[in-house]
Design a protein around this motif. Structure first.
Motif, PDB file in Angstrom:
ATOM      1  N   THR A   1       0.814  -1.203   0.000  1.00  0.00           N
ATOM      2  CA  THR A   1       0.000   0.000   0.000  1.00  0.00           C
ATOM      3  C   THR A   1       0.855   1.264   0.000  1.00  0.00           C
ATOM      4  O   THR A   1       0.446   2.267  -0.540  1.00  0.00           O
ATOM      5  CB  THR A   1      -0.956   0.013   1.213  1.00  0.00           C
ATOM      6  N   GLU A   2       2.029   1.192   0.594  1.00  0.00           N
ATOM      7  CA  GLU A   2       2.910   2.361   0.641  1.00  0.00           C
ATOM      8  C   GLU A   2       3.342   2.773  -0.768  1.00  0.00           C
ATOM      9  O   GLU A   2       3.355   3.962  -1.103  1.00  0.00           O
ATOM     10  CB  GLU A   2       4.130   2.074   1.517  1.00  0.00           C
ATOM     11  N   ARG A   3       3.672   1.794  -1.605  1.00  0.00           N
ATOM     12  CA  ARG A   3       4.080   2.086  -2.981  1.00  0.00           C
ATOM     13  C   ARG A   3       2.935   2.743  -3.750  1.00  0.00           C
ATOM     14  O   ARG A   3       3.139   3.712  -4.479  1.00  0.00           O
ATOM     15  CB  ARG A   3       4.530   0.801  -3.662  1.00  0.00           C
ATOM     16  N   ALA A   4       1.723   2.213  -3.597  1.00  0.00           N
ATOM     17  CA  ALA A   4       0.553   2.797  -4.265  1.00  0.00           C
ATOM     18  C   ALA A   4       0.323   4.224  -3.787  1.00  0.00           C
ATOM     19  O   ALA A   4       0.051   5.125  -4.589  1.00  0.00           O
ATOM     20  CB  ALA A   4      -0.679   1.940  -4.006  1.00  0.00           C
ATOM     21  N   ARG A   5       0.434   4.433  -2.503  1.00  0.00           N
ATOM     22  CA  ARG A   5       0.241   5.772  -1.922  1.00  0.00           C
ATOM     23  C   ARG A   5       1.273   6.749  -2.498  1.00  0.00           C
ATOM     24  O   ARG A   5       0.943   7.884  -2.847  1.00  0.00           O
ATOM     25  CB  ARG A   5       0.352   5.697  -0.402  1.00  0.00           C
ATOM     26  N   ASN A   6       2.510   6.310  -2.610  1.00  0.00           N
ATOM     27  CA  ASN A   6       3.573   7.171  -3.138  1.00  0.00           C
ATOM     28  C   ASN A   6       3.375   7.503  -4.608  1.00  0.00           C
ATOM     29  O   ASN A   6       3.897   8.507  -5.097  1.00  0.00           O
ATOM     30  CB  ASN A   6       4.943   6.518  -2.933  1.00  0.00           C
ATOM     31  N   ASN A   7       2.639   6.650  -5.334  1.00  0.00           N
ATOM     32  CA  ASN A   7       2.414   6.880  -6.764  1.00  0.00           C
ATOM     33  C   ASN A   7       1.104   7.607  -7.062  1.00  0.00           C
ATOM     34  O   ASN A   7       0.763   7.803  -8.215  1.00  0.00           O
ATOM     35  CB  ASN A   7       2.444   5.546  -7.522  1.00  0.00           C
ATOM     36  N   THR A  17      -8.704   5.267  -0.930  1.00  0.00           N
ATOM     37  CA  THR A  17      -8.563   4.391   0.222  1.00  0.00           C
ATOM     38  C   THR A  17      -7.664   3.239  -0.192  1.00  0.00           C
ATOM     39  O   THR A  17      -7.922   2.588  -1.208  1.00  0.00           O
ATOM     40  CB  THR A  17      -9.932   3.832   0.670  1.00  0.00           C
ATOM     41  N   TYR A  18      -6.605   2.993   0.554  1.00  0.00           N
ATOM     42  CA  TYR A  18      -5.662   1.917   0.245  1.00  0.00           C
ATOM     43  C   TYR A  18      -5.928   0.749   1.183  1.00  0.00           C
ATOM     44  O   TYR A  18      -5.941   0.914   2.398  1.00  0.00           O
ATOM     45  CB  TYR A  18      -4.221   2.393   0.427  1.00  0.00           C
ATOM     46  N   ILE A  19      -6.144  -0.416   0.601  1.00  0.00           N
ATOM     47  CA  ILE A  19      -6.418  -1.605   1.401  1.00  0.00           C
ATOM     48  C   ILE A  19      -5.524  -2.728   0.881  1.00  0.00           C
ATOM     49  O   ILE A  19      -5.526  -3.033  -0.307  1.00  0.00           O
ATOM     50  CB  ILE A  19      -7.897  -2.024   1.281  1.00  0.00           C
ATOM     51  N   SER A  20      -4.800  -3.325   1.783  1.00  0.00           N
ATOM     52  CA  SER A  20      -3.971  -4.467   1.434  1.00  0.00           C
ATOM     53  C   SER A  20      -4.313  -5.576   2.414  1.00  0.00           C
ATOM     54  O   SER A  20      -4.143  -5.424   3.619  1.00  0.00           O
ATOM     55  CB  SER A  20      -2.486  -4.100   1.538  1.00  0.00           C
TER      56      SER A  20
END
Length: 159
Positions: A1-7, A17-20
Motif C-alpha cells: 500500500t505504501e508504494r501505491a500511496r507514493n504513486n 482508500t488503500y487496502i492491502s
C-alpha cells in the motif's frame, strides 16, 4: 500500500482508500466507485466467490478493474511449461481464460466496458541485457493475434 500511496497524485490522495489484505475478510463501512484487482485471481481459492466479494465492494454503476493471466494464451502455456520443467518452485495457480470468466461476470451483474490484452516480457527477460530484451519486445509487438497475449485488463461496470 505504501508504494501505491507514493504513486498517487497529491490532488487525488484524499479521495483514495488503500487496502492491502484478504478481500474476502474485508468488511467495508462504505462502497467504492472504483475497485482495482491486479494479479490476484490466479491465487484465490475460489474465483467465483472472490469476484462476488469484490462486487460487494463496488457502488451501483461503479467500476471494477481486473487484471489476470489468460491461461489459454500461447505465452501463458509457454510460461507454465518453463516453470514446470525448469523451476524449483512448483507453485500452482488457477487456470482461467477470458471466456471462462465471462459467465461469472454476468452472474454478478458486471458488464464489460473494455478489454486490453498485452504480454509482459516473461521468462526472466527483465534480467537480460536491456538491448536484447528490447529487441524481443519489438518482435512480440508485431504479434497482434489474441492467442499470443497472456495478460488481460478488464474494466467492468456493476449494473
Amino acid at each position: 500500500t505504501e508504494r501505491a500511496r507514493n504513486n498517487t497524485l497529491p490532488q487525488f490522495i484524499k479521495n483514495v482508500t488503500y487496502i492491502s489484505g484478504d478481500a474476502s475478510l474485508y468488511n467495508p463501512t462504505h462502497k467504492f466507485d472504483l475497485v482495482l484487482c491486479i494479479g490476484v485471481l490466479a491465487h484465490v481459492e475460489s474465483v467465483d466467490k472472490f469476484i462476488a466479494d469484490l462486487t460487494q465492494l463496488v457502488n451501483q454503476n461503479g467500476l471494477l478493474l481486473i487484471q489476470f493471466t489468460d491461461s489459454r494464451s500461447l505465452w501463458s502455456r509457454l510460461n507454465r511449461f518453463f516453470r514446470k520443467n525448469h523451476s524449483a518452485q512448483k507453485y500452482t495457480t488457477n487456470v482461467m481464460s477470458f471466456r471462462s470468466l465471462m459467465p461469472i461476470f454476468l452472474e454478478h451483474h458486471l458488464a464489460v466496458e473494455s478489454v486490453t490484452r498485452y504480454s509482459d516480457s516473461g521468462f526472466g527477460l527483465s534480467r537480460l541485457n536491456v538491448k536484447i530484451a528490447a529487441k524481443f519486445k519489438i518482435i512480440t509487438s508485431f504479434l497482434r493475434a489474441g492467442w499470443f497475449f497472456s495478460e488481460n485488463l478488464i474494466l467492468l461496470r456493476k449494473n
